[in-house]
Design a protein around this motif. Structure first.
Motif, PDB file in Angstrom:
ATOM      1  N   PRO A   1       6.488 -13.456   1.751  1.00 36.79           N
ATOM      2  CA  PRO A   1       6.463 -14.653   0.898  1.00 36.79           C
ATOM      3  C   PRO A   1       5.140 -14.771   0.140  1.00 36.79           C
ATOM      4  O   PRO A   1       4.068 -14.578   0.706  1.00 36.79           O
ATOM      5  CB  PRO A   1       6.628 -15.799   1.898  1.00 36.79           C
ATOM      6  N   GLY A   2       5.246 -15.043  -1.175  1.00 31.99           N
ATOM      7  CA  GLY A   2       4.071 -15.288  -1.986  1.00 31.99           C
ATOM      8  C   GLY A   2       3.362 -14.052  -2.471  1.00 31.99           C
ATOM      9  O   GLY A   2       2.294 -14.148  -3.063  1.00 31.99           O
ATOM     10  N   THR A   3       3.934 -12.861  -2.238  1.00 33.47           N
ATOM     11  CA  THR A   3       3.290 -11.636  -2.688  1.00 33.47           C
ATOM     12  C   THR A   3       4.119 -10.981  -3.774  1.00 33.47           C
ATOM     13  O   THR A   3       5.328 -11.135  -3.831  1.00 33.47           O
ATOM     14  CB  THR A   3       3.097 -10.640  -1.533  1.00 33.47           C
ATOM     15  N   GLU A   4       3.438 -10.230  -4.635  1.00 29.41           N
ATOM     16  CA  GLU A   4       4.133  -9.507  -5.695  1.00 29.41           C
ATOM     17  C   GLU A   4       4.220  -8.022  -5.389  1.00 29.41           C
ATOM     18  O   GLU A   4       5.194  -7.371  -5.726  1.00 29.41           O
ATOM     19  CB  GLU A   4       3.420  -9.724  -7.030  1.00 29.41           C
ATOM     20  N   THR A   5       3.204  -7.494  -4.756  1.00 24.54           N
ATOM     21  CA  THR A   5       3.199  -6.070  -4.415  1.00 24.54           C
ATOM     22  C   THR A   5       2.724  -5.913  -2.979  1.00 24.54           C
ATOM     23  O   THR A   5       1.723  -6.496  -2.583  1.00 24.54           O
ATOM     24  CB  THR A   5       2.247  -5.286  -5.340  1.00 24.54           C
ATOM     25  N   VAL A   6       3.474  -5.136  -2.224  1.00 22.64           N
ATOM     26  CA  VAL A   6       3.110  -4.894  -0.832  1.00 22.64           C
ATOM     27  C   VAL A   6       2.962  -3.395  -0.641  1.00 22.64           C
ATOM     28  O   VAL A   6       3.944  -2.671  -0.636  1.00 22.64           O
ATOM     29  CB  VAL A   6       4.176  -5.450   0.143  1.00 22.64           C
ATOM     30  N   ARG A   7       1.745  -2.912  -0.534  1.00 22.01           N
ATOM     31  CA  ARG A   7       1.539  -1.493  -0.266  1.00 22.01           C
ATOM     32  C   ARG A   7       1.883  -1.232   1.197  1.00 22.01           C
ATOM     33  O   ARG A   7       1.423  -1.908   2.098  1.00 22.01           O
ATOM     34  CB  ARG A   7       0.088  -1.089  -0.533  1.00 22.01           C
ATOM     35  N   GLY A   8       2.736  -0.200   1.405  1.00 24.08           N
ATOM     36  CA  GLY A   8       3.136   0.088   2.775  1.00 24.08           C
ATOM     37  C   GLY A   8       3.979  -1.020   3.358  1.00 24.08           C
ATOM     38  O   GLY A   8       3.921  -1.278   4.546  1.00 24.08           O
ATOM     39  N   GLY A   9       4.756  -1.710   2.520  1.00 21.15           N
ATOM     40  CA  GLY A   9       5.595  -2.792   3.000  1.00 21.15           C
ATOM     41  C   GLY A   9       6.776  -2.274   3.795  1.00 21.15           C
ATOM     42  O   GLY A   9       6.917  -1.088   4.062  1.00 21.15           O
TER      43      GLY A   9
ATOM     44  N   LEU B   1       7.774   1.392   4.558  1.00 25.48           N
ATOM     45  CA  LEU B   1       7.870   2.200   3.353  1.00 25.48           C
ATOM     46  C   LEU B   1       6.501   2.746   2.974  1.00 25.48           C
ATOM     47  O   LEU B   1       5.497   2.037   3.064  1.00 25.48           O
ATOM     48  CB  LEU B   1       8.441   1.370   2.205  1.00 25.48           C
ATOM     49  N   ALA B   2       6.482   3.996   2.577  1.00 28.10           N
ATOM     50  CA  ALA B   2       5.216   4.682   2.293  1.00 28.10           C
ATOM     51  C   ALA B   2       5.035   4.914   0.799  1.00 28.10           C
ATOM     52  O   ALA B   2       5.949   4.736   0.002  1.00 28.10           O
ATOM     53  CB  ALA B   2       5.171   6.012   3.047  1.00 28.10           C
ATOM     54  N   ARG B   3       3.829   5.342   0.457  1.00 24.46           N
ATOM     55  CA  ARG B   3       3.477   5.700  -0.919  1.00 24.46           C
ATOM     56  C   ARG B   3       2.985   7.148  -0.916  1.00 24.46           C
ATOM     57  O   ARG B   3       2.219   7.550  -0.030  1.00 24.46           O
ATOM     58  CB  ARG B   3       2.389   4.770  -1.441  1.00 24.46           C
ATOM     59  N   ILE B   4       3.446   7.922  -1.894  1.00 22.97           N
ATOM     60  CA  ILE B   4       3.023   9.315  -2.036  1.00 22.97           C
ATOM     61  C   ILE B   4       2.264   9.449  -3.356  1.00 22.97           C
ATOM     62  O   ILE B   4       2.761   9.044  -4.405  1.00 22.97           O
ATOM     63  CB  ILE B   4       4.232  10.268  -2.044  1.00 22.97           C
ATOM     64  N   SER B   5       1.071  10.007  -3.296  1.00 19.65           N
ATOM     65  CA  SER B   5       0.276  10.161  -4.514  1.00 19.65           C
ATOM     66  C   SER B   5      -0.479  11.476  -4.481  1.00 19.65           C
ATOM     67  O   SER B   5      -0.722  12.066  -3.423  1.00 19.65           O
ATOM     68  CB  SER B   5      -0.715   8.998  -4.672  1.00 19.65           C
ATOM     69  N   GLY B   6      -0.807  11.956  -5.659  1.00 20.98           N
ATOM     70  CA  GLY B   6      -1.529  13.214  -5.758  1.00 20.98           C
ATOM     71  C   GLY B   6      -1.698  13.620  -7.202  1.00 20.98           C
ATOM     72  O   GLY B   6      -1.630  12.794  -8.111  1.00 20.98           O
ATOM     73  N   ALA B   7      -1.903  14.918  -7.411  1.00 18.21           N
ATOM     74  CA  ALA B   7      -2.134  15.438  -8.757  1.00 18.21           C
ATOM     75  C   ALA B   7      -1.448  16.786  -8.916  1.00 18.21           C
ATOM     76  O   ALA B   7      -1.285  17.541  -7.954  1.00 18.21           O
ATOM     77  CB  ALA B   7      -3.631  15.566  -9.031  1.00 18.21           C
ATOM     78  N   ILE B   8      -1.060  17.075 -10.162  1.00 19.34           N
ATOM     79  CA  ILE B   8      -0.387  18.333 -10.494  1.00 19.34           C
ATOM     80  C   ILE B   8      -1.378  19.213 -11.246  1.00 19.34           C
ATOM     81  O   ILE B   8      -2.042  18.762 -12.183  1.00 19.34           O
ATOM     82  CB  ILE B   8       0.844  18.084 -11.387  1.00 19.34           C
TER      83      ILE B   8
ATOM     84  N   ALA C   1       6.201   5.146  -4.936  1.00 19.05           N
ATOM     85  CA  ALA C   1       6.142   4.062  -3.955  1.00 19.05           C
ATOM     86  C   ALA C   1       7.506   3.846  -3.307  1.00 19.05           C
ATOM     87  O   ALA C   1       8.521   4.396  -3.719  1.00 19.05           O
ATOM     88  CB  ALA C   1       5.665   2.772  -4.626  1.00 19.05           C
ATOM     89  N   ASP C   2       7.496   3.019  -2.245  1.00 18.12           N
ATOM     90  CA  ASP C   2       8.713   2.595  -1.551  1.00 18.12           C
ATOM     91  C   ASP C   2       9.518   3.777  -1.014  1.00 18.12           C
ATOM     92  O   ASP C   2      10.733   3.877  -1.211  1.00 18.12           O
ATOM     93  CB  ASP C   2       9.605   1.745  -2.467  1.00 18.12           C
ATOM     94  N   VAL C   3       8.862   4.680  -0.306  1.00 26.09           N
ATOM     95  CA  VAL C   3       9.527   5.863   0.232  1.00 26.09           C
ATOM     96  C   VAL C   3       9.825   5.642   1.712  1.00 26.09           C
ATOM     97  O   VAL C   3       8.915   5.425   2.517  1.00 26.09           O
ATOM     98  CB  VAL C   3       8.653   7.122   0.055  1.00 26.09           C
TER      99      VAL C   3
END
Length: 416
Positions: A206-214, A254-261, A303-305
């Protein structure tokens, strides 16, 4: 995170263009023979009305006739040429049957018709399909509305056991579902709560717009497991309703995956897209494909994985445009060479960051096809095609598949 919107647009445009340029199908041959019959319900012995019937000339598949059963379950195919035919009847809620078939494993004999002959078939019986019903909820016992529920059957494909979705349904406002028209056999049921982009449904604080690792709700097999190996078998019989398939979706982080190509020389690759594709060895397609476009420095963020096994497939954006032009990944790759990457990744709930994905031009493979016990010539080899693919089911397998023609001497070469 985005869906593959631009790929869908390109492929949709390509299919539309193909449909517009495709020549009209030739009209089937005509004659003075006819085939008549009736459809009856295998349980009630009452007429099966408005069923679809498809008559096909065998062994040729070009000549096809269709009709619909009338108020008495009767049907007729007039003005037929002499020959041998296969007849199939279908209707929603019933099991598809061919003329002369009593069970799904029966070998069907063709219907032989002479010129000027009228063939009156014995009544064709259509059994009602089996039904699976149940209720989907959450961990609190509240109903899960608008949840996609799939019935899977176990089949062998490419020498491996796969779970293949055969029917699906959506839950109603109180979480109930009903999957009907099933062939007798063993099934596995799974439920998925997906958002608008095909990602696991996120549970926002409640009251949040973005939840990292939600948190989110993971695709779940009956009786309440995310692992297909732990799913419970459901035996389905014709015209019988299997009830009580009630279970709850599993809440997961839910996880987030990030990196570089980077390209094969280690330089940032910005004109590429990263796709996260399910790569379940059991073959079950639960959830969709999601995509992130790399920025000018090749950085990406997904996101949301939900927990699970995936493939990170990296392809040039121009590759998807060429798929739309050529109609297949194999032809697109043959038309031009792009570097690519396909990296397996397992997500267990924690964020995965700092990935460095290096592109490659792939490898080439060559060889020769031998026909055992025969001296094959150019005519035999020229009709052959060869494809190489990974033993996984899903978008990754489609994109990674590479094809090649077999030359007149039986040799082949598969690039990339």
């Amino acid at each position: 995170m985005r869906t593959l919107g631009f790929l869908i647009v390109f492929v949709g445009s390509m299919m539309s263009a193909v449909a517009q340029t495709r020549p009209a199908a030739p009209q089937p041959a005509t004659g003075t023979a006819r085939i008549r019959g009736t459809l009856i319900d295998a349980t009630t012995a009452t007429p099966v009305r408005r069923a679809s019937l498809r008559l096909q000339r065998v062994p040729s598949t070009r000549d096809t006739w269709t009709t619909i059963s009338d108020a008495n379950g009767a049907f007729e195919f007039p003005s037929l040429p002499a020959g041998r035919f296969a007849l199939q009847a279908t209707k929603g809620g019933y099991i598809t049957r061919s003329a002369g078939q009593r069970t799904t494993t029966d070998v069907v004999k063709p219907i032989e018709v002479a010129e000027g002959q009228t063939v009156n078939l014995p009544p064709m019986t259509l059994p009602r399909g089996g039904v699976i019903t149940g209720r989907i909820g959450d961990e609190y016992g509240d109903p899960g509305p608008e949840i996609t529920v799939q019935a899977f059957r176990s089949e062998y494909m490419q020498g491996m056991r796969r779970l293949v979705s055969v029917r699906s349904a959506r839950t109603n406002d109180i979480g109930q579902f009903r999957i009907y028209g099933l062939q007798p056999g063993i099934y596995y049921v799974a439920a998925s709560a997906l958002g608008a982009e095909g990602n696991p449904l996120r549970m926002m604080e409640p009251g949040t717009e973005t939840v990292r690792g939600g948190g989110g709700l993971a695709p779940t097999f009956y009786p309440g497991t995310v692992a297909a190996a732990e799913a419970q078998r459901i035996e389905v019989a014709a015209a019988v309703e299997s009830t009580g398939v009630d279970f709850a979706l599993n809440p997961v982080r839910l996880a987030r995956i990030s990196g570089a190509i980077v390209d094969s020389r280690g330089r940032p690759a910005g004109a590429y897209a990263v796709m996260l594709n399910p790569a379940r060895l059991d073959g079950a397609r639960l959830g969709g494909t999601t995509m992130a476009e790399g920025d000018a420095n090749g950085r990406f963020d997904l996101a949301d994985v939900a927990p699970g096994d995936y493939r990170l497939d990296v392809y040039a954006k121009a590759f998807f445009e060429r798929i739309a032009e050529t109609g297949s990944p194999g032809k697109a790759r043959a038309a031009e060479t792009w570097e690519f990457a396909s990296v397996p990744i397992t997500v267990a709930g924690d964020d995965v960051s700092g990935l460095s994905i290096r592109l490659t031009s792939g490898h080439s493979m060559s060889g020769r096809v031998l026909v055992e016990g025969a001296a094959a010539g150019a005519e035999t080899f020229s009709a052959m095609g060869l494809s190489v693919m990974e033993p996984i089911v899903g978008t990754s397998a489609t994109l990674l598949a590479v094809g090649a023609s077999v030359q007149d001497d039986g040799s082949f070469s598969v690039p990339g």
